[in-house]
Design a protein around this motif. Structure first.
Motif, PDB file in Angstrom:
ATOM      1  N   ILE A 135       0.870  -1.175   0.000  1.00 38.68           N
ATOM      2  CA  ILE A 135       0.000   0.000   0.000  1.00 38.68           C
ATOM      3  C   ILE A 135       0.905   1.222   0.000  1.00 38.68           C
ATOM      4  N   HIS A 136       0.674   2.135  -0.957  1.00 35.26           N
ATOM      5  CA  HIS A 136       1.524   3.308  -1.095  1.00 35.26           C
ATOM      6  C   HIS A 136       0.723   4.601  -0.969  1.00 35.26           C
ATOM      7  N   SER A 137       1.357   5.582  -0.396  1.00 36.32           N
ATOM      8  CA  SER A 137       0.844   6.951  -0.430  1.00 36.32           C
ATOM      9  C   SER A 137       2.062   7.831  -0.677  1.00 36.32           C
ATOM     10  N   LEU A 138       2.301   8.183  -1.951  1.00 33.77           N
ATOM     11  CA  LEU A 138       3.578   8.742  -2.371  1.00 33.77           C
ATOM     12  C   LEU A 138       3.700  10.250  -2.177  1.00 33.77           C
ATOM     13  N   ASP A 139       2.588  10.963  -2.254  1.00 29.85           N
ATOM     14  CA  ASP A 139       2.681  12.419  -2.208  1.00 29.85           C
ATOM     15  C   ASP A 139       2.095  13.034  -0.939  1.00 29.85           C
ATOM     16  N   ARG A 140       1.527  12.214  -0.073  1.00 29.88           N
ATOM     17  CA  ARG A 140       0.979  12.717   1.193  1.00 29.88           C
ATOM     18  C   ARG A 140       0.903  11.557   2.188  1.00 29.88           C
ATOM     19  N   PHE A 141       0.678  11.884   3.429  1.00 29.74           N
ATOM     20  CA  PHE A 141       0.513  10.832   4.433  1.00 29.74           C
ATOM     21  C   PHE A 141      -0.784  10.070   4.155  1.00 29.74           C
ATOM     22  N   LEU A 142      -0.837   8.829   4.624  1.00 34.54           N
ATOM     23  CA  LEU A 142      -1.955   7.967   4.297  1.00 34.54           C
ATOM     24  C   LEU A 142      -3.264   8.425   4.919  1.00 34.54           C
ATOM     25  N   ASN A 143      -4.353   8.031   4.267  1.00 33.31           N
ATOM     26  CA  ASN A 143      -5.684   8.207   4.836  1.00 33.31           C
ATOM     27  C   ASN A 143      -5.923   7.024   5.771  1.00 33.31           C
ATOM     28  N   LEU A 144      -5.751   7.261   7.063  1.00 31.64           N
ATOM     29  CA  LEU A 144      -5.793   6.181   8.041  1.00 31.64           C
ATOM     30  C   LEU A 144      -7.173   5.516   8.083  1.00 31.64           C
ATOM     31  N   GLU A 148       6.460  14.935   8.828  1.00 33.59           N
ATOM     32  CA  GLU A 148       6.510  15.381  10.226  1.00 33.59           C
ATOM     33  C   GLU A 148       6.725  14.171  11.123  1.00 33.59           C
ATOM     34  N   LEU A 149       7.419  14.384  12.228  1.00 33.41           N
ATOM     35  CA  LEU A 149       7.676  13.282  13.146  1.00 33.41           C
ATOM     36  C   LEU A 149       6.389  12.723  13.748  1.00 33.41           C
ATOM     37  N   SER A 150       5.372  13.556  13.856  1.00 29.63           N
ATOM     38  CA  SER A 150       4.087  13.068  14.377  1.00 29.63           C
ATOM     39  C   SER A 150       3.498  11.981  13.469  1.00 29.63           C
ATOM     40  N   GLN A 151       3.799  12.050  12.181  1.00 34.68           N
ATOM     41  CA  GLN A 151       3.310  11.038  11.243  1.00 34.68           C
ATOM     42  C   GLN A 151       4.047   9.718  11.448  1.00 34.68           C
ATOM     43  N   LEU A 152       5.317   9.783  11.782  1.00 34.87           N
ATOM     44  CA  LEU A 152       6.057   8.570  12.126  1.00 34.87           C
ATOM     45  C   LEU A 152       5.471   7.938  13.379  1.00 34.87           C
ATOM     46  N   LYS A 153       5.086   8.765  14.335  1.00 39.50           N
ATOM     47  CA  LYS A 153       4.446   8.258  15.546  1.00 39.50           C
ATOM     48  C   LYS A 153       3.136   7.548  15.207  1.00 39.50           C
ATOM     49  N   THR A 154       2.383   8.075  14.247  1.00 36.31           N
ATOM     50  CA  THR A 154       1.135   7.433  13.817  1.00 36.31           C
ATOM     51  C   THR A 154       1.402   6.041  13.265  1.00 36.31           C
ATOM     52  N   LEU A 155       2.485   5.887  12.498  1.00 35.90           N
ATOM     53  CA  LEU A 155       2.836   4.567  11.970  1.00 35.90           C
ATOM     54  C   LEU A 155       3.200   3.604  13.097  1.00 35.90           C
ATOM     55  N   THR A 156       3.928   4.089  14.101  1.00 37.38           N
ATOM     56  CA  THR A 156       4.277   3.203  15.217  1.00 37.38           C
ATOM     57  C   THR A 156       3.022   2.795  15.985  1.00 37.38           C
ATOM     58  N   ASN A 157       2.076   3.703  16.133  1.00 40.09           N
ATOM     59  CA  ASN A 157       0.814   3.370  16.808  1.00 40.09           C
ATOM     60  C   ASN A 157       0.040   2.319  16.013  1.00 40.09           C
ATOM     61  N   GLY A 212       8.705   4.925   5.772  1.00 37.14           N
ATOM     62  CA  GLY A 212       8.394   6.230   5.235  1.00 37.14           C
ATOM     63  C   GLY A 212       9.237   6.521   4.014  1.00 37.14           C
ATOM     64  N   ILE A 213       8.732   7.420   3.185  1.00 38.46           N
ATOM     65  CA  ILE A 213       9.520   7.931   2.071  1.00 38.46           C
ATOM     66  C   ILE A 213       9.595   9.447   2.225  1.00 38.46           C
ATOM     67  N   GLY A 214      10.618  10.043   1.605  1.00 39.74           N
ATOM     68  CA  GLY A 214      10.786  11.475   1.721  1.00 39.74           C
ATOM     69  C   GLY A 214      11.738  11.856   2.845  1.00 39.74           C
ATOM     70  N   LYS A 215      11.427  12.940   3.513  1.00 36.08           N
ATOM     71  CA  LYS A 215      12.323  13.576   4.481  1.00 36.08           C
ATOM     72  C   LYS A 215      12.805  12.643   5.581  1.00 36.08           C
ATOM     73  N   TYR A 216      11.913  11.804   6.085  1.00 34.12           N
ATOM     74  CA  TYR A 216      12.259  10.935   7.211  1.00 34.12           C
ATOM     75  C   TYR A 216      12.406   9.464   6.788  1.00 34.12           C
ATOM     76  N   SER A 217      12.810   9.265   5.539  1.00 35.07           N
ATOM     77  CA  SER A 217      12.903   7.903   5.007  1.00 35.07           C
ATOM     78  C   SER A 217      13.845   7.022   5.834  1.00 35.07           C
ATOM     79  N   THR A 218      15.076   7.485   6.028  1.00 38.89           N
ATOM     80  CA  THR A 218      16.062   6.664   6.754  1.00 38.89           C
ATOM     81  C   THR A 218      15.666   6.497   8.214  1.00 38.89           C
ATOM     82  N   LEU A 219      15.268   7.586   8.857  1.00 39.17           N
ATOM     83  CA  LEU A 219      14.876   7.506  10.265  1.00 39.17           C
ATOM     84  C   LEU A 219      13.716   6.542  10.458  1.00 39.17           C
ATOM     85  N   SER A 220      12.741   6.579   9.572  1.00 43.19           N
ATOM     86  CA  SER A 220      11.584   5.685   9.706  1.00 43.19           C
ATOM     87  C   SER A 220      12.007   4.231   9.635  1.00 43.19           C
ATOM     88  N   ARG A 221      12.954   3.924   8.758  1.00 40.11           N
ATOM     89  CA  ARG A 221      13.413   2.541   8.625  1.00 40.11           C
ATOM     90  C   ARG A 221      14.127   2.075   9.892  1.00 40.11           C
TER      91      ARG A 221
END
Length: 237
Positions: free
Chosen positions: A127-136, A162-171, A185-194
């Motif tokens: 499942i991909h959302s390439l240009d924006r955060f996912l519709n949860l 945004e880091l809050s979006q990474l938190k949403t993925l962890t939740n 994640g892809i984009g700005k926080y790609s490496t950190l998310s991995r």
């Protein structure tokens, strides 16, 4: 050849060019699985050349192989019709160990899913959302059907700004522990998310072998260095 499904973290090396196809087995790659991004590889070669070269290479592979043919809508680099994609999935079926299929395109590739599932190949449902955060809300409404398909991994690749979006993925990961998540994640926080999601237990992590297959994707070598330094993987990897 079987995927090392027993490993808590499976490192995937993505190959997107003809050069990558030719050199992947000449290097000591720190990966458990090689992903062949056919929609990208076909930019360097015609279909006949690609199939001949891949069949030859995969016939003597020493690592499990994953076949991905991304649609343009899902970030693919080459416009292929549904029939063309299905034919390529079927032609390479005997030579690979797993397949990546897109949830949003699933009705179009159901016969591919059936072929690989019946053949005992591993299934990654993406499942991909390439240009924006996912519709949860949309994702959560789809989870019962996704679970029914019994994919070996459910890959979620979304843009994180945004880091809050990474938190949403962890939740999401902790809220649905019965799903075999591969979150990134892809984009700005790609490496950190991995790093964060792999440390928490996300099953697959992707890095590139020859060139990035997604915005901000790190190389497999950088991934391994970071994971070793942080103790996410042991030195034996």
């Amino acid at each position: 050849m079987n995927l090392p499904i027993e490993k808590s973290l499976i490192i995937v090396g993505s190959i997107s060019t003809r050069y990558g196809v030719k050199t992947a087995f000449d290097n000591h790659l720190a990966v458990d699985l090689l992903e062949y991004r056919l929609d990208s590889i076909l930019l360097d070669m015609n279909v006949k050349e690609t199939l001949e070269e891949l069949q030859s290479t995969l016939g003597c592979r020493t690592l499990p192989a994953l076949l991905t043919i991304r649609s343009k809508k899902e970030g693919g680099l080459l416009q292929l019709s549904d029939d063309q994609r299905i034919e390529l999935f079927e032609r390479l079926y005997p030579f690979v160990d797993s397949v990546d299929l897109e949830w949003q395109e699933f009705p179009k590739v159901f016969e591919v899913y059936s072929l690989y599932k019946k053949g005992g190949k591993k299934i990654i449902l993406s499942i991909h959302s390439l240009d924006r955060f996912l519709n949860l809300e949309t994702l959560l409404s789809s989870l019962p059907e996704i679970k029914r398909l019994e994919a070996d991994f459910v890959k979620l690749a979304v843009r994180i700004e945004e880091l809050s979006q990474l938190k949403t993925l962890t939740n999401l990961f902790f809220s649905y522990p019965d799903i075999p998540w591969a979150l990134m994640g892809i984009g700005k926080y790609s490496t950190l998310s991995r790093i964060v999601l792999s440390a928490l237990g996300s099953r697959l992590v992707y890095g590139y072998v020859d060139k990035p297959a997604a915005l901000g994707q790190p190389s497999v070598f950088d991934l391994k260095e970071s994971f070793l330094r942080l103790g996410i993987i042991g030195k034996e990897r």
